[in-house]
Scaffold this active site. Sequence first.
Site, short mmCIF file in Angstrom:
data_model
loop_
_atom_site.label_atom_id
_atom_site.label_comp_id
_atom_site.label_asym_id
_atom_site.label_seq_id
_atom_site.Cartn_x
_atom_site.Cartn_y
_atom_site.Cartn_z
N GLU A 156 0.80 -1.23 0.00
CA GLU A 156 0.00 0.00 0.00
C GLU A 156 0.83 1.28 0.00
O GLU A 156 0.80 2.06 0.97
CB GLU A 156 -0.96 0.01 1.19
CG GLU A 156 -1.90 -1.19 1.22
CD GLU A 156 -3.02 -1.04 2.25
OE1 GLU A 156 -3.01 -0.06 3.00
OE2 GLU A 156 -3.91 -1.91 2.26
N GLU A 196 -5.48 -8.64 0.81
CA GLU A 196 -6.17 -8.32 2.08
C GLU A 196 -7.63 -8.02 1.80
O GLU A 196 -7.96 -7.30 0.85
CB GLU A 196 -5.58 -7.06 2.75
CG GLU A 196 -4.25 -7.27 3.40
CD GLU A 196 -3.70 -6.00 4.04
OE1 GLU A 196 -4.50 -5.15 4.50
OE2 GLU A 196 -2.47 -5.86 4.06
C1 BGC Z 1 -3.10 -2.57 5.96
C2 BGC Z 1 -3.17 -3.34 7.26
C3 BGC Z 1 -4.26 -2.75 8.14
C4 BGC Z 1 -5.58 -2.88 7.41
C5 BGC Z 1 -6.78 -2.35 8.16
C6 BGC Z 1 -4.43 -2.21 5.37
O1 BGC Z 1 -4.39 -0.89 4.95
O2 BGC Z 1 -2.28 -3.22 5.04
O3 BGC Z 1 -1.93 -3.34 7.87
O4 BGC Z 1 -4.32 -3.35 9.38
O5 BGC Z 1 -5.52 -2.19 6.20
O6 BGC Z 1 -6.69 -0.98 8.36
#
Ligand code: BGC
Length: 444
Positions: free
Chosen positions: A172, A349
């Site tokens: 990111e 994610e």
């Molecule tokens: C990040 C994580 C974070 C998640 C929730 C993503 O932007 O990679 O490290 O915990 O979002 O905010």
Amino acid sequence: MSDPLPLFEFSKFAGIHDPRFHIGTATAAFQIEGSGHTQGRAASIWDQFHGAGHSIAGDGCAHLQHWRDDLKLVKELGFDSYRLSLSWPRLINDHDGHVAAAGVAFYRQLLQQLQQLELRAVVTLYHWDLPEYWQQQGGWCNRQTAIAFAQYAKMVAETFGDLIDTIYTINEPWVVAMLGHRSGEHAPGIQDEQAAFHCAHHLLLAHGLAVNEIRAHCSAKVGIVLNGGPCDPVTISSNDQRAAQYAYQEGTELFASPLFNGNYPELVLARHQQHLPAGWQQDLLQIQQPLDRLGLNYYCRYRISEQHGEQPGCAPLSTMGWEQSALGLYRWLTKLQRQHPLPPIEITENGIALEETLTEAGLRDPQRWHYICEHLKAVDAAICDGIDLRGYFVWTLMDNFEWGHGYSQTFGIVHVDRNTMARTPKASALALQASLKQRQQNSD
Ligand code: BGC
């Protein structure tokens, strides 16, 4: 006792039912490892940020002590892949590049255990924990940091390359540049437009340089992880539409365009060209490297107003205030695919922060399970439409340190008792476990 949550019937969704489609869970070093820099790790910008009172210090999830059981749990839950990040300051002690033997030993054991458990290792090199010794030299605003990152990538490729399936360089970059250097909500807490764009450019350069090093020193697949989602105008007024278009270019295209099309997006250049470092044009070729994977982190879609900027999402919201929109994931994927020549994609994610209810039967989180199921369906729909998606990772294995929010936001499918560090799978984890078991049986 309350009933378990319903199974997700993978067999109804051919794309994600296919066992070649990977399903995993993800974590990041600083969010879980704990023990600060007392165990041979140099300080990172997040230790510093704590120190300045910006967010709550803590011990992560004491993963340094519990990692063997944590990996076993990933396996028991039925995942075939595990995405983790390596801590740069745990592996390299200082700007002279001295390698930290204890850090190497730790990650070697961990990656070996993943191999023994037959879990596919997906490794992120930079999940936000810049060594403080580089911040002292200007951090990502200094081109030198990109060169140092490539040296770190080389060291990882040489040392661990044989144990890793896929290396993602940077997690990111938008968050690093904009929350770390424009709004200052994240470490290093800088609030400066020029710093944000210098950082963005140097992150892209760091990625490009690292890709060369990784390819030269191991045969792992290589990619980068971007975050984002569709940006919709709050009204149909042309002002709001223009603002939404701009927000999308700055949110997604600022990185996707140079990576895949070899230039910064037009609208962003028109507004911010003067904020980029001198000579940026000469780095574009280095940045646009052929990649084996694109990782995408998706949480929500964005609503944009010309006058007021980003607006609250529509209900239902997560405790982060983020809108739950699986359709947004599908729309983002199809838009990206239309606009760029992309390598195969993994959703690196996807997850949601919620308040769970504790019942006699354990921690009930039906809303999280619903969220995961809906997003899996969106992924399947995208596959059916011809998008080359290879994997999906739930964010995150366990409740952990949520950056500027400390421990107040719980994204985990496993609960962590903050006093005892005991891990307890929530209802969503158990439902996913049962569904993955059924998927496995159906495909045997
Ligand atoms: C990040 C994580 C974070 C998640 C929730 C993503 O932007 O990679 O490290 O915990 O979002 O905010």
